[in-house]
Design a protein around this motif. Structure first.
Motif, PDB file in Angstrom:
ATOM      1  N   ARG A  89      10.252  -1.154   4.711  1.00  0.00           N
ATOM      2  CA  ARG A  89       9.608  -0.474   3.596  1.00  0.00           C
ATOM      3  C   ARG A  89       8.198  -0.070   4.015  1.00  0.00           C
ATOM      4  NH1 ARG A  89      13.798   0.866   0.417  1.00  0.00           N
ATOM      5  NH2 ARG A  89      14.572  -0.794  -0.928  1.00  0.00           N
ATOM      6  N   VAL A  90       7.863   1.190   3.823  1.00  0.00           N
ATOM      7  CA  VAL A  90       6.531   1.662   4.184  1.00  0.00           C
ATOM      8  C   VAL A  90       5.507   1.177   3.165  1.00  0.00           C
ATOM      9  CG1 VAL A  90       5.108   3.711   4.580  1.00  0.00           C
ATOM     10  CG2 VAL A  90       7.495   3.669   5.348  1.00  0.00           C
ATOM     11  N   CYS A  91       5.841   1.280   1.886  1.00  0.00           N
ATOM     12  CA  CYS A  91       4.982   0.770   0.818  1.00  0.00           C
ATOM     13  C   CYS A  91       5.665  -0.454   0.208  1.00  0.00           C
ATOM     14  CB  CYS A  91       4.749   1.825  -0.254  1.00  0.00           C
ATOM     15  SG  CYS A  91       3.807   3.264   0.305  1.00  0.00           S
ATOM     16  N   THR A  92       4.900  -1.515   0.039  1.00  0.00           N
ATOM     17  CA  THR A  92       5.472  -2.757  -0.485  1.00  0.00           C
ATOM     18  C   THR A  92       4.894  -3.143  -1.841  1.00  0.00           C
ATOM     19  OG1 THR A  92       3.859  -4.028   0.795  1.00  0.00           O
ATOM     20  CG2 THR A  92       6.014  -3.647   1.801  1.00  0.00           C
ATOM     21  N   GLU A  93       3.860  -2.458  -2.301  1.00  0.00           N
ATOM     22  CA  GLU A  93       3.312  -2.682  -3.640  1.00  0.00           C
ATOM     23  C   GLU A  93       3.797  -1.572  -4.551  1.00  0.00           C
ATOM     24  OE1 GLU A  93      -0.890  -3.037  -3.337  1.00  0.00           O
ATOM     25  OE2 GLU A  93      -0.818  -4.947  -2.266  1.00  0.00           O
ATOM     26  N   ASP A  94       3.985  -1.905  -5.830  1.00  0.00           N
ATOM     27  CA  ASP A  94       4.598  -0.960  -6.766  1.00  0.00           C
ATOM     28  C   ASP A  94       3.794   0.323  -6.951  1.00  0.00           C
ATOM     29  OD1 ASP A  94       6.711  -2.654  -7.170  1.00  0.00           O
ATOM     30  OD2 ASP A  94       5.906  -3.543  -8.999  1.00  0.00           O
ATOM     31  N   ALA A  95       2.486   0.240  -6.811  1.00  0.00           N
ATOM     32  CA  ALA A  95       1.626   1.409  -6.990  1.00  0.00           C
ATOM     33  C   ALA A  95       0.339   1.190  -6.222  1.00  0.00           C
ATOM     34  CB  ALA A  95       1.330   1.638  -8.476  1.00  0.00           C
ATOM     35  N   GLY A  96      -0.366   2.270  -5.959  1.00  0.00           N
ATOM     36  CA  GLY A  96      -1.632   2.140  -5.254  1.00  0.00           C
ATOM     37  C   GLY A  96      -2.147   3.493  -4.817  1.00  0.00           C
ATOM     38  N   SER A  97      -3.067   3.489  -3.854  1.00  0.00           N
ATOM     39  CA  SER A  97      -3.622   4.718  -3.306  1.00  0.00           C
ATOM     40  C   SER A  97      -3.769   4.541  -1.800  1.00  0.00           C
ATOM     41  CB  SER A  97      -4.975   5.032  -3.949  1.00  0.00           C
ATOM     42  OG  SER A  97      -5.449   6.299  -3.525  1.00  0.00           O
ATOM     43  N   ARG A  98      -3.357   5.530  -1.044  1.00  0.00           N
ATOM     44  CA  ARG A  98      -3.377   5.462   0.419  1.00  0.00           C
ATOM     45  C   ARG A  98      -3.995   6.728   1.007  1.00  0.00           C
ATOM     46  NH1 ARG A  98       0.723   2.362   2.891  1.00  0.00           N
ATOM     47  NH2 ARG A  98       1.156   0.472   1.674  1.00  0.00           N
ATOM     48  N   ARG A  99      -4.713   6.596   2.100  1.00  0.00           N
ATOM     49  CA  ARG A  99      -5.142   7.761   2.872  1.00  0.00           C
ATOM     50  C   ARG A  99      -3.992   8.234   3.763  1.00  0.00           C
ATOM     51  NH1 ARG A  99     -10.653   8.558   3.152  1.00  0.00           N
ATOM     52  NH2 ARG A  99     -10.446   9.505   5.215  1.00  0.00           N
ATOM     53  N   THR A 100      -3.206   7.282   4.215  1.00  0.00           N
ATOM     54  CA  THR A 100      -1.986   7.554   4.971  1.00  0.00           C
ATOM     55  C   THR A 100      -0.955   6.515   4.557  1.00  0.00           C
ATOM     56  OG1 THR A 100      -2.643   6.117   6.801  1.00  0.00           O
ATOM     57  CG2 THR A 100      -3.241   8.465   6.977  1.00  0.00           C
ATOM     58  N   PHE A 101       0.288   6.733   4.949  1.00  0.00           N
ATOM     59  CA  PHE A 101       1.334   5.735   4.742  1.00  0.00           C
ATOM     60  C   PHE A 101       1.626   5.080   6.096  1.00  0.00           C
ATOM     61  CE2 PHE A 101       2.360   8.844   1.308  1.00  0.00           C
ATOM     62  CZ  PHE A 101       2.070   7.997   0.244  1.00  0.00           C
TER      63      PHE A 101
END
Length: 376
Positions: A89-101
């Motif tokens: 899984r690239v994202c493991t938190e339900d929501a957030g903000s990223r500059r990159t994945f």
């Protein structure tokens, strides 16, 4: 298939429902995930929930988990939440903000358009195509202020399916535009964990034969619902408020500022639309209520419900409690009924299904649609 065993005739006023196994069989649910939720347009996120570049939310569509986000140009994008290297899984938190994945396993890094931009020793692997190994994208549309996704390689026409459902209910799509749903603000949001099959919830929403039994507040505001006939059975028609009712509130008192563009025939009426497979839209003069369903198993469904008001109403902190409470009670009454129905779907008494009375005959169209979607 679901209705193969329904070979016993019913009296002329009754129609057969699917058998109980349609609501309890994990195999049927797995097929629904593959043939329905992963091939149709699903409403997943309010656009305003991811307002800035890099904001994202994870959503479940059928058996797939998706990342719904905004790129640096502010455009909505959606990807399977699967690293193209080893599948973490690239994202493991339900929501957030990223500059990159960035994948937390081997640090494969993707930009906000999903393109592979970095990985350990990537410069020593010139044959690795950054586009070929991008995050797998999903088709997206924004409509009425929500993000809709479809995981199919070739999505069906949005106009023929989603907008077609609206036109089937209202006659044309344009009356929905009067509510300016995309410009409204979320005044309240409630999530419900419902221990019932998703089809029971859809069937419940489509009919009002149960309204006199379990919805005392709703039938006080809309008296005709006590007669058991749902407004959705009449193209373009709304259900009128009672003569002494001032607004769509738990006690019938006046609501908040009315939506400015609604037509005269929308001023004292309730309209409801079912958009298969996972959306209910409810329109009243001063707000709109949107349900999104996420089936999680053959016997459980997560439902998220938004109450949308004019931005100035929300920004001013106007008390919308009575407006929210009415449909929150309706939801809880409906979901309680569905939860009490679910266990009986496993009974041998319901092996061949139940019956639909004339006020429910239109639910047959939903059953036929499900059957068609599951057909080989």
């Amino acid at each position: 298939m679901i209705i193969d065993q329904l070979d016993q005739p019913l009296p002329g006023s009754l129609r057969r429902t699917p058998p109980g196994s349609a609501y309890t069989d994990p195999g049927v649910f797995a097929r629904e995930q593959e043939r329905i939720f992963e091939t149709t347009w699903m409403c997943v996120v309010r656009s305003g929930d991811i307002p800035r570049a890099g904001d994202y939310k994870l959503v479940q569509v059928g058996s797939e988990q998706l990342i719904v986000s905004r790129n640096r140009r502010g455009q909505i994008r959606a990807f399977f939440n699967v690293c193209r290297h080893r599948g973490m899984r690239v994202c493991t938190e339900d929501a957030g903000s990223r500059r990159t994945f960035q994948c937390g396993y081997h640090a494969w890094t993707y930009d906000l358009d999903g393109r592979l931009m970095a990985a350990p020793n990537l410069t020593k692997m010139p044959d690795v195509d950054a586009d070929e190994y991008a995050l797998r994208a999903v088709s997206v549309r924004e409509w009425i202020g929500y993000v809709w996704v479809c995981t199919a390689d070739e999505p069906p026409s949005f106009e023929e399916t989603v907008l077609g459902e609206v036109a089937t209910r209202l006659g044309v799509v344009e009356p929905l535009d009067n509510y300016q749903i995309d410009e409204l603000a979320v005044g309240a949001r409630v999530g419900y964990e419902v221990k019932a099959n998703w089809k029971l919830i859809v069937e419940n929403f489509m009919e009002c034969y149960h309204c006199a039994t379990i919805h005392p507040e709703l039938t006080e505001v809309i008296p005709e619902f006590a007669d058991g006939w749902a407004a959705q059975t009449h193209v373009g028609r709304g259900a009128p408020f009672g003569d002494d009712i001032e607004g769509f509130t738990v006690d019938g008192s006046a609501g908040v500022a009315a939506l400015p563009l609604i037509a005269p025939d929308q001023e004292r009426n309730y309209y409801a639309i079912t958009i298969r497979p996972n959306v209910f839209i409810n329109m009243v003069p001063d707000h709109v209520i949107v349900h999104r369903m996420f089936p999680t198993s053959e016997s459980s469904t997560y439902v998220e419900c938004d109450w949308l008001f004019l931005p100035e109403v929300v920004e001013a902190g106007v008390d919308v409690t009575k407006s929210v409470e009415l449909f929150d009670r309706v939801n809880r009454q409906d979901f309680d009924a569905c939860e009490k129905t679910q266990p009986a779907m496993s009974s041998r008494v319901y092996r061949d299904g139940g019956a639909l009375v004339p006020a429910e005959h239109h639910i047959e169209l939903f059953h036929e649609w499900v059957e068609q979607m599951l057909a080989d």
